[in-house]
Structures are given as C-alpha cells and as structure tokens.
Design a protein around this motif. Structure first.
Motif, short mmCIF file in Angstrom:
data_model
loop_
_atom_site.label_atom_id
_atom_site.label_comp_id
_atom_site.label_asym_id
_atom_site.label_seq_id
_atom_site.Cartn_x
_atom_site.Cartn_y
_atom_site.Cartn_z
N ARG A 1 -3.69 -0.14 -7.23
CA ARG A 1 -2.83 -1.15 -6.61
C ARG A 1 -2.90 -2.45 -7.41
NH1 ARG A 1 -3.95 -3.50 -0.62
NH2 ARG A 1 -1.99 -4.60 -0.27
N LEU B 1 0.84 -1.19 0.00
CA LEU B 1 0.00 0.00 0.00
C LEU B 1 0.88 1.25 0.00
CD1 LEU B 1 -2.79 -0.92 2.56
CD2 LEU B 1 -3.10 -0.46 0.15
N ASP C 1 -11.20 1.82 -3.49
CA ASP C 1 -10.29 1.27 -2.51
C ASP C 1 -9.00 0.74 -3.12
OD1 ASP C 1 -9.55 0.54 0.04
OD2 ASP C 1 -10.20 -1.52 -0.26
N ARG D 1 -4.68 8.45 4.38
CA ARG D 1 -6.12 8.70 4.21
C ARG D 1 -6.96 7.69 4.99
NH1 ARG D 1 -4.60 9.24 -1.22
NH2 ARG D 1 -5.62 7.23 -1.70
N GLN D 2 -6.49 6.43 5.05
CA GLN D 2 -7.24 5.38 5.75
C GLN D 2 -6.30 4.68 6.74
OE1 GLN D 2 -9.12 2.76 2.94
NE2 GLN D 2 -10.09 4.40 1.80
N SER E 1 0.52 7.33 1.02
CA SER E 1 -0.58 8.30 0.94
C SER E 1 -1.92 7.61 1.24
CB SER E 1 -0.61 8.93 -0.45
OG SER E 1 -0.75 7.93 -1.45
N LYS E 2 -2.04 6.37 0.82
CA LYS E 2 -3.28 5.63 1.09
C LYS E 2 -3.42 5.37 2.58
CE LYS E 2 -6.71 2.88 -0.29
NZ LYS E 2 -7.86 3.30 -1.08
N ASP F 1 -7.04 2.08 -5.66
CA ASP F 1 -6.01 3.13 -5.80
C ASP F 1 -4.91 2.69 -6.74
OD1 ASP F 1 -4.98 5.61 -5.41
OD2 ASP F 1 -3.83 5.03 -3.63
#
Length: 933
Positions: free
Chosen positions: A261, A30, A257, A37-38, A33-34, A259
């Motif tokens: 990835r 991950l 969710d 945010r979460q 930045s992700k 992003d």
C-alpha cells in the motif's frame, strides 16, 4: 569574526511550546482482499474517512527517558483538511532543557481492536521525533516539516526509529533502478520545493517584503506542488519497497500490514521564534553552601560560620585567562573540595602558627605600629559590626593586640581575629580582657551576639552591662532576653543553675531589685513560653531555657523583702490579661455587628465576676507598671471597626485619671513592640545630642504570641483631617483650630507667639515630630504607609502607627523610601517659602539632617540590637534572615562622608515630594476604605 548576537538557553525562563499545524499526505485505499483477511480494518477511523478526527500528543525525552508528561491537542472536527493549529505547552522551561532533548510527537487513530502499542482503543496513526537543538546547539525555531512513520508511536530514544527526517545515507540508496522516468521529474520537483521552503522561512522572518495578493497565489501553487510531490513519493516508495531490520518499510508500515500500500505523511509543526538565536548553555549550579562560608565546630558542638578562605594565585598564573602564563599549559579548572568547609587549610594553619607562635608572642607586648600601620588599624577600628575581617587584617589586629588594649573599639575586632581552636590564643585573650579599656554598651551587646560563644568574653560583656543604670538597661532588655538563646548554657540539655556571671543570672538579679525591670522581664519571658509556632528540638530547648530563667526569677524574688507581694502582683496581672484576652477573642470570633459587640463588652466589663469594674488594691498595669489602675469605665469602652475587633477600654488610675488601653487578639505585636522600642532608644540618643524632636513614643507590650496591649493616644488620622469640612481639608487649619494664636501682648518681644496663625509651641512640635518620624521610619524601612496610619494629636504631635511591614518590605508597588506628602508640608506653610531660611520647611529639613547624622554616629548600637533579634519570631526579620541587619545598615549610608550623607537625605526629601506613586496609592487606599465602609 563579525559580531554575532545570541541568547543563552539557561536565561530563557519560558515553558517549552510547540504548535501542531496540519497533517498532509497520500495513501491508497485498502484493497478489498485485505479487508476480507482483516475485517477490523474497515472500522479503523482513518479508513472510514480521509478527514477522520485524530488527535496529537507531544512529550519531551532525553537520554531515552521522558522528561515530562505528555500534552494533548483538544478534540477537533475536520472538514476538508486535518489541521489543528493548536499551541501545546509542556510543563518544563527552556532553561532546564538538556542539549539532547527530543520532542516525541504521535498522531493517534481509533480502532475497535488495539494491537501492540495501543492505548485501549487508541492506536498510533504515526509518530515522529525531532530534537529541540540542532547540530550547532541552536534552538530550533519556526516551521518544521516532520516525516510521520505510519503505525508507529514516537519513541523518543537517543537512536530513535522515528526520526523527523529520513537518514541521509538511505536517501542515496533508495532507488536502484535508474530507468524510472518519474524519478528525474520527482527529484527536480523536490529540489524546487526545498528552495521554496527556504524562501518561505525568510518571508516569515520578514527578510522578504510582503505582497498579500501575490503571496496568496504563490502559497496555493506551493501547496499543489507539495500534494503532487507526495503522490509521486508514495508511488515511488510503493514500487520499490525496502524493509528495515525491524520489519518496517520506508513508508512506516509493518511488512505484514502494508500489503504494498502506498503511504507517505508529513506533520507540519511550528516552534516559537525569538529575535536572536538561542544557543544551548548548560545550567551552572551554584556552589554548595559549605563553599561560601567556612564552618567550624566550636566547643559546644555548634557549627559557626567563618569567612571563605582567601585564594592567591601563584606566580605565572593568570586568573583572567583560561590557561596559565605560558601557552603550552592546559586550562585552569576549578574543582570543589568538600573538605574546605570542615577542615582548616593546612597552609593557613602553618601560616598562623608561624605568625602567631609563642616565640613571636613574647615580642608582641612591646610592638608599636608605625604611622602607616596605625592608619591601617584606625580604618579597621571604624568597621561596623557586620564587616568581616580579612586574613591579613586579623593577623594585623592580633599582632598589635597589646597596643590596642587602650582602644575600646578594638576588643570586638580582636575577638573576631582569634583562632578559637587554638588553646594558646584563647588563653592569651582571657588574660588581656581585664587590661582592656572599658568598652561602650554597643560593643558589649555585640559580644553577646550569636557569633561569640566564649564564656569569658560573654562574662566580660555582662560585667560592662552591670555599670548601666536601670533606665538604660530597660532600653535593651528586649534584646538581652533574646541573647539568652546564644548563651553556651542554652545549647545544653541540663538544668544546672546559671553562674552569677552569666547573662541570665545578671538579668534575674537586676530585675528582682527593680519593679519596672521585673515587670517587663516577666512578660518577655511569658511571650517566649507562649510561642508554639515551632516544635523542633531547638525551639523546645529555648522554651526549656526560658522556663528555667522564669523559675530562677521567682526564686530570686523570694529573697527580697517585697518578694511575696511582687509575685502576687504578677499573678494578678496574669489574671487581668487572661480576662482581657477572652473578651477580645469573643469580639473577634463573633459574627454580630459592631454595635452588638460594644454592648456585650460593656456588659462584660460591668460584670463583677470579671473583676474589671473595681480593682482593689490598685494593680500596676503590665503595659506601664508606673500606672496603677483601680477600675474601668464600662460606658466609655468601645470596639474598633477592624477585622480583629480590638477593644478600647478606659481604666481609672489611682489618681482618678483616665488611661485608655487597646487590647487585640490574633495579631503578632512583637514586631510593633520592637519598632516602638527602637524609636524610644533613638529618642534618647537624640536627646543626648540636645535634639528634642518631640517623638513621644507610645507603649506596646506583647502579652502572648498573638495578643498584646497598646497605649491609646488621642489623635486623628490624616485621612480624617483631610476629608473633614471642619478643617477645610488642611492640616494647617486643624492646627489652627486646636492651637489658635494667642492675642498679641503689648510687651515688646523679638519672637512672635504664633506661626501662620498657630501657637508657636504647637507648630514647633509638629515640625520637629514630622522630621523625627521621617528619619526614623526611613532608617527602619517602615512600609505600608498611608494616610490612615499617620496620626496627629491636637497639640501638634505627629506620629506613625501600625508597623506590620519593616526593613523595606511593602505590600504596595511603587512604595517610597520615606513617607513625606505635600499635605504634610502644607501643614508647615508649604513650599512657597522654601528660599526663606526661617520658613518651617527649611527648619524641617535642618532637623532631618541633624537627626540623620546623629543617628549615624550610633549606628553600631542599633545594628547590634537588630542582630540580637535574629532568632526572635518577628515576621520581617524572619523573612530576611541573616540579611535583616544589612537591610538596616544600607539605610545609614555608612560608606560615605557626613556631607555626602546629608546630600543624599536632601535628595531623598526631594524625590519623596516629587513621586507620584504614593499619591496614587493613597487615592486607591481611600477608595477601598470608603467602599468597605
């Protein structure tokens, strides 16, 4: 076409199983930045470690509905690879699976926060749905590689959003930019992997020879190719994301969710392998019970079973082929008609009205069969009581009914041929009954059975029983008491008195005139009134019926000169049995040792308040009213070593003799009572054939639903004789010790007074009684035979005891059809003199053949007695139900000639002596009994 061997799924009685193998895939970490945010994502289990502990659930679905609860893999700690290698068993068999059954498999992750679709802190890592049957209807087997849809639980819908393979249509339009050079290399690797996967399956099925060292190298290389292919696939999907209508990308992540990835996972599972392909076959349900037997409401409102209608195909119809005679016709389809069981077939009604109409009935009086029809009628007359007549046979019997009045065997066949819904036919039968040749007792008993409820017919049968003497009537009294349940009055709730022509009125009148009949009728009625095992409406009606008959019997006794005295005697017998039952129940429920139980029994018998020490005036014993007892011998009483602790009490008769009596509580003796009654009947039938097999059956009387008395016969079990050093482990030595050969006399005689050192009378008694009980216990299907319930008295009488299993039932495997051991034959001198016609074993065989053929000639009587007992609360008859009579009929071998029956029984003797199963059972039983001792 070449032959193709396969198995049907409806015959596969195994639970559905699946092996969860390993999870393989690639996923980029991950981005930071992700995580900002979460922040909850950093605590998700799969993000903490690439080998974090996950678990898998599997559940079966069909038509978008779950078929079972889910099964789950156990907790497992992973080190380098997520591999469970666990078999999951689902609570459903392959035989009950529908063709569209799907297996929904979900891999679960852990998260501190549970978004939509989670189970508490468990969130779906990914899911996949695979059908159990492929497009050709064959059950999937072996290893399967299932695509895992990330962050989604497997739904199991008919149009699933988590298919185990991506749709083929989407594969062609996955990539719109042909300039990605990695794509060509990736496609070649994918094609090579597909080829290798096919070869792997052939290797697993044994189609490719095994080479261990080379196979391991190939497997490792394939794993490397799979990992590289996964990385390339995820990279391609990450560079060309595609959203589905529900907002899910091809990699299984939601659009918001993922992003960008890169993620691609596959779950390897494995299904069981079978030797042959398993093809889906729909379960064929049996037809409802109504279609296998026609039911008709009689005049009393009771349903009666009738044979199914005969179906004859019309012209041009080929029932063996799927279509009609011509090729253009469609397939012939069978449809169940619910009216078949309740309403008559209109074609049959019309046929019967034409064949049996009043116009033709006037001409039937003068009809006589020709030789061909006469032979056909003789075959019908030879049918047993369980044989159902076909429609043609019923019409034939009805047509020549006037001619058949001179044949006593034909009445039961005519009664089965009558259409009881036709008032004209019922009237004609009632007029024919007085003109009929007098029937035998066995036919009269058949007319009192459950399938005949016409009052005139049953009255005619009772009139035939009036001509039987009291001794013969006593042989059938147990069944006649049960036949009261089939009387038309038994189905009514009124309390009207029985007519003089009814069965109940006949039994009451005859029993009031005879002390022995009255004694046994009273106790048979008391047992039925004491039976409270069933509380349904029918059982309550039966108890009400027997209470009314008992009341009528007491009222009838009042009309006789000795009525008051006999009623008082029956009351005293009830008090006597009550005391014995209390003593037996105390011994059974007591936890003391056997010696203490014996001391307490002796003390209770000597107690004057129990009225056992001295009985004045002498009391007729309920077990045998010919024996009058005046007291007991407390010191000679004992308690048997058994779980029920039966009592053995020696009573003093009016003549000063001892009469040993066994009384037990907690055991249903009605089955033993029935077997002993049938043995007594067979003994009488054999005596009529001038064949005395020295059976000497002992007496058994059930005095309640779970209590009863048994006559004690001084004897020794074969197990004790064979284990005794006194008799050198030989039955022959036991007979010699107790019946030594008399000294030779000087008078010349052609017959020796002894055989093998045993007095001739004792050896004859042993051989005859062995033959008689071998035949009878085979016919009755007596089971659980071992050396402890085979008894031998000192004078040579051999007999069986303990009839807890009959009609072929046996608690032990490999049980023989007939109990005949080498030890029993050794008591006759063994098989060494087999070729000598004067040897005792040859005499034994001849007695067996003669008894078997003699009893076959009286099979109808025995079968009708068992048919009357079908509603009695007897364990093994209740177990077999309507098939109980057929179980006895099979053993008579009625479908073969007399010579063939003798050959069959000779073969049965040989097989009994050669069988090894009974020897093993006897040894194991002896070991168990010794361990208990």
């Amino acid at each position: 076409m070449d032959t193709f061997t396969f198995a049907s799924s409806s015959e596969l009685k195994l639970p559905v199983s699946v092996k969860v193998g390993r999870l393989e895939g690639y996923e980029k970490p991950l981005p930071y930045s992700k995580l900002l945010r979460q922040p909850d994502l950093r605590h998700r289990g799969s993000n903490l470690s690439p080998t974090f502990e996950l678990y898998v659930t599997a559940q079966l679905f069909a038509d978008s509905k779950p078929l079972t609860v889910h099964s789950q893999t156990p907790y497992k700690h992973f080190k380098t690879l997520r591999a469970w290698n666990e078999w999951l068993q689902l609570p459903i068999d392959y035989s009950t699976l529908p063709s569209n059954a799907q297996l929904a498999i979900t891999v679960w992750d852990l998260s501190p926060t549970g978004p939509e679709g989670s189970r508490g802190h468990h969130i779906p890592f990914g899911g996949t749905t695979i059908s159990l049957f492929d497009e050709d209807g064959a059950l999937r087997k072996g290893r399967q590689k299932c695509k895992l849809w990330r962050h989604k639980a497997a739904d199991g819908y008919s149009h699933t959003t988590t298919p185990w393979t991506p749709p083929k249509s989407s594969r062609r339009r996955d990539y719109e930019e042909p300039k990605v050079y990695l794509d060509d290399k990736h496609s070649r690797r994918e094609a090579e992997l597909e080829r290798l996967q096919g070869l792997l399956k052939k290797h697993e099925m044994g189609e490719i020879p095994e080479n261990k060292w080379l196979d391991q190298m190939v497997f490792r290389q394939i794993e490397k190719m799979e990992r590289a292919n996964l990385r390339d696939s995820s990279r391609l999907q990450g560079s060309h994301p595609r959203s589905e209508p529900n907002g899910v990308n091809v990699n299984g992540d939601s659009s918001e969710d993922s992003d960008g990835r890169d993620s691609l996972f596959y779950l390897h599972i494995e299904f069981p392998r079978f030797d042959h392909p398993v093809v889906f076959t729909d379960h064929e349900y049996p037809p409802p019970p109504i279609s296998s037997a026609r039911r008709r409401v009689d005049q009393t409102g009771e349903f009666r079973l009738k044979p199914p209608p005969e179906v004859q195909p019309g012209p041009g119809i080929d029932t063996k082929n799927p279509g009609y005679g011509d090729a253009e016709s469609g397939p012939l389809i069978r449809i169940y008609d619910p009216e078949v069981g309740f309403n008559d077939n209109p074609a049959e009604v019309k046929h019967r009205s034409l064949v049996r109409g009043q116009r033709t009935g006037m001409l039937d009086k003068h009809l006589k069969p020709n030789p061909r029809v006469r032979d056909r009628l003789n075959v019908i007359m030879s049918y047993g009581p369980t044989k159902e007549l076909s429609g043609e046979e019923r019409d034939l019997v009805w047509k020549f009914r006037h001619h058949l009045t001179r044949d006593k065997r034909a009445l039961t066949k005519l009664v089965k041929s009558v259409a009881w819904g036709d008032a004209n036919e019922v009237r004609q039968v009632s007029q024919l009954l007085p003109k009929w040749e007098e029937i035998d007792v066995d036919d009269a008993l058949e007319l009192l059975g459950p399938q005949f409820d016409n009052r005139d017919v049953r009255t005619y049968a009772v009139d035939r029983l009036r001509k039987a003497d009291d001794d013969e009537l006593l042989l059938y009294l147990l069944q006649l008491v049960q036949a009261l349940k089939f009387e038309p009055d038994a189905k009514a709730d009124d309390t009207a008195a029985h007519a003089d022509s009814s069965l109940a009125g006949f039994l009451v009148a005859r029993s009031a005139q005879n002390l022995k009949l009255g004694n046994y009728l009273h106790w048979y009625l008391m047992v039925e009134l004491d039976d409270r095992t069933s509380q349904d409406a029918q059982a309550q009606r039966y108890r009400k019926l027997y209470a009314r008959v008992s009341y009528d019997f007491m009222q009838e006794l009042e009309k006789t000169p000795e009525g008051q005295a006999r009623r008082k005697t029956l009351l005293r017998q009830g008090e006597f049995i009550t005391v014995l039952a209390k003593l037996s129940e105390d011994a059974r429920s007591s936890r003391e040792d056997r010696q203490r139980k014996i001391e307490k029994l002796k003390k209770a018998l000597a107690d004057p308040k129990n009225d056992m020490l001295k009985i004045d005036p002498p009391l007729p014993l309920p077990l045998d009213p010919n024996i009058h007892i005046s007291g007991c011998f407390p010191d000679d009483s004992s308690v048997f070593k058994s779980s029920l602790s039966p009592l053995l009490v020696n009573y003093k008769t009016a003549k000063g003799e001892k009469y040993p009596l066994i009384f037990k509580s907690g055991d249903n003796l009605r089955q033993d009572q029935l077997v002993m009654q049938i043995i007594s009947l067979m003994d009488r039938l054999l005596l009529k054939e001038n064949l005395n097999l020295q059976l000497s059956p002992y007496r058994i009387l059930a005095t309640g639903a779970v209590a009863g008395a048994v006559q004690f016969v001084p004897s020794a079990p074969l197990s004790a004789i064979l284990s005794s050093s006194k008799y050198k482990g030989s039955i022959l030595e036991y007979l010699r010790k107790n019946n030594p050969a008399p000294p030779p006399t000087s008078a010349a005689s052609n017959t020796s007074p002894s055989i093998l050192g045993v007095r001739r009378e004792a050896m004859d008694t042993y051989v005859k009684s062995c033959a008689g009980y071998c035949v009878i216990t085979y016919l009755l299907g007596v089971g659980d035979r071992h050396m402890d319930n085979l008894l031998l008295s000192p004078d040579g009488h051999f007999f069986h005891a303990d009839f807890g299993y009959i009609l072929g039932r046996d608690p032990k495997p490999l049980a023989p059809s007939m109990k005949l051991s080498h030890e029993m034959i050794d008591g006759m001198g063994g098989l060494s003199m087999d070729k000598n016609p004067d040897s005792q074993f040859q005499q034994f065989r001849q007695y067996c053949f003669t008894a078997f053929t003699a009893l076959r000639r009286s099979s109808n009587l025995i079968l009708n007695l068992f048919a009357l007992m079908q509603d009695a609360n007897i364990p093994d008859i209740r177990f077999w139900g309507d098939q109980a009579v057929k179980k006895v009929e099979e053993r008579f071998c009625l479908g073969v000639s007399e010579d063939e029956a003798i050959a069959f029984f000779d073969n049965l003797i040989s097989r009994s002596l050669e069988a090894w199963g009974p020897v093993v059972i006897d040894r194991l039983h002896g070991l168990v009994q010794g361990w208990r001792t």
